[in-house]
Design a protein around this motif. Structure first.
Motif, PDB file in Angstrom:
ATOM      1  N   ARG A 242      60.992   4.803  18.246  1.00  0.00           N
ATOM      2  CA  ARG A 242      60.416   4.305  19.499  1.00  0.00           C
ATOM      3  C   ARG A 242      60.583   2.789  19.599  1.00  0.00           C
ATOM      4  NH1 ARG A 242      60.405   5.219  23.265  1.00  0.00           N
ATOM      5  NH2 ARG A 242      58.516   4.318  24.099  1.00  0.00           N
ATOM      6  N   ASP A 243      60.397   2.084  18.499  1.00  0.00           N
ATOM      7  CA  ASP A 243      60.583   0.637  18.481  1.00  0.00           C
ATOM      8  C   ASP A 243      61.541   0.293  17.343  1.00  0.00           C
ATOM      9  OD1 ASP A 243      60.508  -2.086  18.584  1.00  0.00           O
ATOM     10  OD2 ASP A 243      58.418  -2.291  17.942  1.00  0.00           O
ATOM     11  N   PRO A 244      62.803   0.023  17.664  1.00  0.00           N
ATOM     12  CA  PRO A 244      63.765  -0.278  16.602  1.00  0.00           C
ATOM     13  C   PRO A 244      63.687  -1.710  16.086  1.00  0.00           C
ATOM     14  CG  PRO A 244      64.850  -0.341  18.726  1.00  0.00           C
ATOM     15  CD  PRO A 244      63.418   0.071  18.999  1.00  0.00           C
ATOM     16  N   SER A 245      62.814  -2.527  16.662  1.00  0.00           N
ATOM     17  CA  SER A 245      62.785  -3.958  16.326  1.00  0.00           C
ATOM     18  C   SER A 245      62.611  -4.230  14.836  1.00  0.00           C
ATOM     19  CB  SER A 245      61.682  -4.670  17.120  1.00  0.00           C
ATOM     20  OG  SER A 245      61.886  -4.535  18.494  1.00  0.00           O
ATOM     21  N   PRO A 246      61.674  -3.571  14.135  1.00  0.00           N
ATOM     22  CA  PRO A 246      61.533  -3.853  12.701  1.00  0.00           C
ATOM     23  C   PRO A 246      62.775  -3.475  11.897  1.00  0.00           C
ATOM     24  CG  PRO A 246      59.576  -2.750  13.560  1.00  0.00           C
ATOM     25  CD  PRO A 246      60.623  -2.656  14.620  1.00  0.00           C
ATOM     26  N   PHE A 247      63.540  -2.502  12.375  1.00  0.00           N
ATOM     27  CA  PHE A 247      64.781  -2.128  11.704  1.00  0.00           C
ATOM     28  C   PHE A 247      65.868  -3.169  11.961  1.00  0.00           C
ATOM     29  CE2 PHE A 247      62.393   1.743  12.193  1.00  0.00           C
ATOM     30  CZ  PHE A 247      62.617   2.433  11.009  1.00  0.00           C
ATOM     31  N   LEU A 248      65.939  -3.640  13.208  1.00  0.00           N
ATOM     32  CA  LEU A 248      66.904  -4.684  13.537  1.00  0.00           C
ATOM     33  C   LEU A 248      66.646  -5.945  12.714  1.00  0.00           C
ATOM     34  CD1 LEU A 248      66.903  -4.184  17.402  1.00  0.00           C
ATOM     35  CD2 LEU A 248      68.919  -3.933  15.945  1.00  0.00           C
ATOM     36  N   LYS A 249      65.373  -6.270  12.552  1.00  0.00           N
ATOM     37  CA  LYS A 249      65.032  -7.485  11.817  1.00  0.00           C
ATOM     38  C   LYS A 249      65.397  -7.368  10.341  1.00  0.00           C
ATOM     39  CE  LYS A 249      61.501 -11.042  11.418  1.00  0.00           C
ATOM     40  NZ  LYS A 249      60.152 -11.506  11.826  1.00  0.00           N
ATOM     41  N   ALA A 250      65.457  -6.143   9.824  1.00  0.00           N
ATOM     42  CA  ALA A 250      65.789  -5.923   8.415  1.00  0.00           C
ATOM     43  C   ALA A 250      67.284  -5.748   8.178  1.00  0.00           C
ATOM     44  CB  ALA A 250      65.033  -4.701   7.887  1.00  0.00           C
ATOM     45  N   ALA A 251      68.084  -5.686   9.248  1.00  0.00           N
ATOM     46  CA  ALA A 251      69.526  -5.449   9.125  1.00  0.00           C
ATOM     47  C   ALA A 251      70.291  -6.771   9.120  1.00  0.00           C
ATOM     48  CB  ALA A 251      69.990  -4.548  10.266  1.00  0.00           C
ATOM     49  N   ASP A 252      71.617  -6.672   8.947  1.00  0.00           N
ATOM     50  CA  ASP A 252      72.462  -7.869   8.855  1.00  0.00           C
ATOM     51  C   ASP A 252      73.476  -7.986   9.990  1.00  0.00           C
ATOM     52  OD1 ASP A 252      71.561  -8.982   6.232  1.00  0.00           O
ATOM     53  OD2 ASP A 252      72.262  -7.033   5.509  1.00  0.00           O
ATOM     54  N   ILE A 253      74.042  -6.870  10.435  1.00  0.00           N
ATOM     55  CA  ILE A 253      75.064  -6.891  11.481  1.00  0.00           C
ATOM     56  C   ILE A 253      74.838  -5.695  12.399  1.00  0.00           C
ATOM     57  CG2 ILE A 253      77.539  -6.799  12.013  1.00  0.00           C
ATOM     58  CD1 ILE A 253      78.084  -7.836   9.177  1.00  0.00           C
ATOM     59  N   LEU A 254      74.854  -5.920  13.712  1.00  0.00           N
ATOM     60  CA  LEU A 254      74.775  -4.811  14.654  1.00  0.00           C
ATOM     61  C   LEU A 254      76.184  -4.408  15.071  1.00  0.00           C
ATOM     62  CD1 LEU A 254      72.366  -3.830  17.306  1.00  0.00           C
ATOM     63  CD2 LEU A 254      74.718  -4.141  18.082  1.00  0.00           C
ATOM     64  N   VAL A 255      76.428  -3.089  15.068  1.00  0.00           N
ATOM     65  CA  VAL A 255      77.728  -2.554  15.468  1.00  0.00           C
ATOM     66  C   VAL A 255      77.543  -1.632  16.670  1.00  0.00           C
ATOM     67  CG1 VAL A 255      79.751  -1.259  14.733  1.00  0.00           C
ATOM     68  CG2 VAL A 255      78.506  -2.656  13.065  1.00  0.00           C
TER      69      VAL A 255
END
Length: 349
Positions: A242-255
């Motif tokens: 529902r909220d991907p923000s915490p996952f985005l903050k923990a990642a390095d590159i968006l594809v």
């Protein structure tokens, strides 16, 4: 923004389930509410975002029917409620909403907002104006015969992430802390091409992992591909969030590897999270991204090109910083809440 919208009333018709379009619907309606626009929304029952929407909007759950007779009754009932509410405009979301739009009149205008390419206007009889979130959507609509003076391009915006937002713990998702994490979001369907990320993993160092956030009909096929290529341990299917923000903050590159992507909300979300973005050159990302300045573009379906772009970002801190800083400026200049709200309030609310 100084626009006075305290007397404006807007009705929404939204038949969606859960995805990027729904996240933007919540984002836009919330922003309009903060500016004093009163809203009513007609949605299907049981939507997972219903309670969040109800915090700023009068929600009416409707069982939409395919029956020709029932459709007339349901549309009449929606129109009656919209008139009683006193809406000055009705905004339908995506083509399926066009079937349920009330007739426009001197005191109530109708708009249909498209986040994908139109496939014809057969059900658009009660639609006065189109809103598309990319120039290509509007171009195609006009090319198909929609009047250019009744078509408007208004792009999306994203909410800034809270400064105190905590990233997810990588260990909770079987990912080493020192790994380079690629993240991708969307439906597991053919046009999204999540297979490119899995194929790229095979050609990248073992320290590179992929987080695939979403769900869909190709889930089993993608898992089989990961097993066949020997990257199962580095391919993490994290389900729909529902909220991907915490996952985005923990990642390095968006594809964003899509073959067909009208806009690419995920590009904006990646920029917003401070991630370098690599995308295939489908319609939306090609419009959003200035190659080498706000992200990197590779040819659609090109695994080797994707691998090369990933290696380039992972091997150059200066390139990574350049992309992040360029994207942040672009986001602030062109895709801010105020920039988008001025456009919506100018024609809809």
């Amino acid at each position: 923004m100084a626009t006075d919208s305290s007397s404006q009333k807007l009705a929404h018709i939204h038949l969606g389930v859960d995805g990027g379009a729904e996240r933007f619907f919540l984002r836009l309606s919330g922003a309009l509410a903060r500016r004093g626009v009163r809203q009513i929304a007609f949605i299907r029952p049981g939507r997972p975002w219903r309670d969040e929407l109800a915090q700023h909007c009068d929600v009416r759950e409707v069982r939409f029917s395919r029956s020709h007779f029932k459709r007339h009754v349901i549309r009449w009932n929606i129109s009656r409620q919209i008139r009683k509410f006193g809406a000055t405009a009705t905004l339908g979301w995506m083509s399926p909403a066009s079937k349920w739009m009330p007739k426009p009149g001197p005191n109530m205008r109708t708009f249909l907002r498209l986040g994908d390419f139109p496939d014809g206007f057969r059900t658009y009889g009660n639609v006065e104006q189109l809103i598309g979130n990319t120039p290509e959507i509007i171009r195609q609509a006009v090319e198909m015969g929609w009047p250019a003076d009744r078509a408007h391009m208004i792009s999306n915006f994203v909410d800034p992430l809270p400064e105190d937002l905590e990233p997810v713990n990588r260990a909770d998702f079987g990912t080493p802390q020192e790994a380079t994490v690629l993240i991708a979001l969307g439906r597991f369907v053919q046009r999204k091409r999540f297979d490119l990320i899995i194929k790229a993993l095979e050609k990248l160092p073992d320290t590179v992992h992929a987080w695939l956030i979403g769900d869909g009909e190709l889930m089993d096929e993608l898992k089989t591909l990961a097993a066949t290529l020997g990257v199962t341990e580095r391919t993490h299917f994290l389900g729909w969030q529902r909220d991907p923000s915490p996952f985005l903050k923990a990642a390095d590159i968006l594809v964003c590897p899509s073959d067909d992507e009208p806009l690419g909300n995920v590009v904006l979300e990646g920029w917003n999270a401070g991630l370098p973005v690599i995308a295939t050159a489908s319609q939306g990302p090609s419009w959003l991204i200035e190659h080498g300045k706000t992200g990197l573009l590779v040819d659609c379906g090109d695994v080797e090109g994707l691998v090369g772009a990933l290696r380039g970002v992972m091997g150059s801190e200066s390139l990574e910083n350049q992309l992040i800083l360029g994207a942040a400026k672009c986001l602030d200049d062109r895709y801010s809440e105020d920039h988008t709200l001025i456009s919506y309030l100018g024609i809809v609310a």
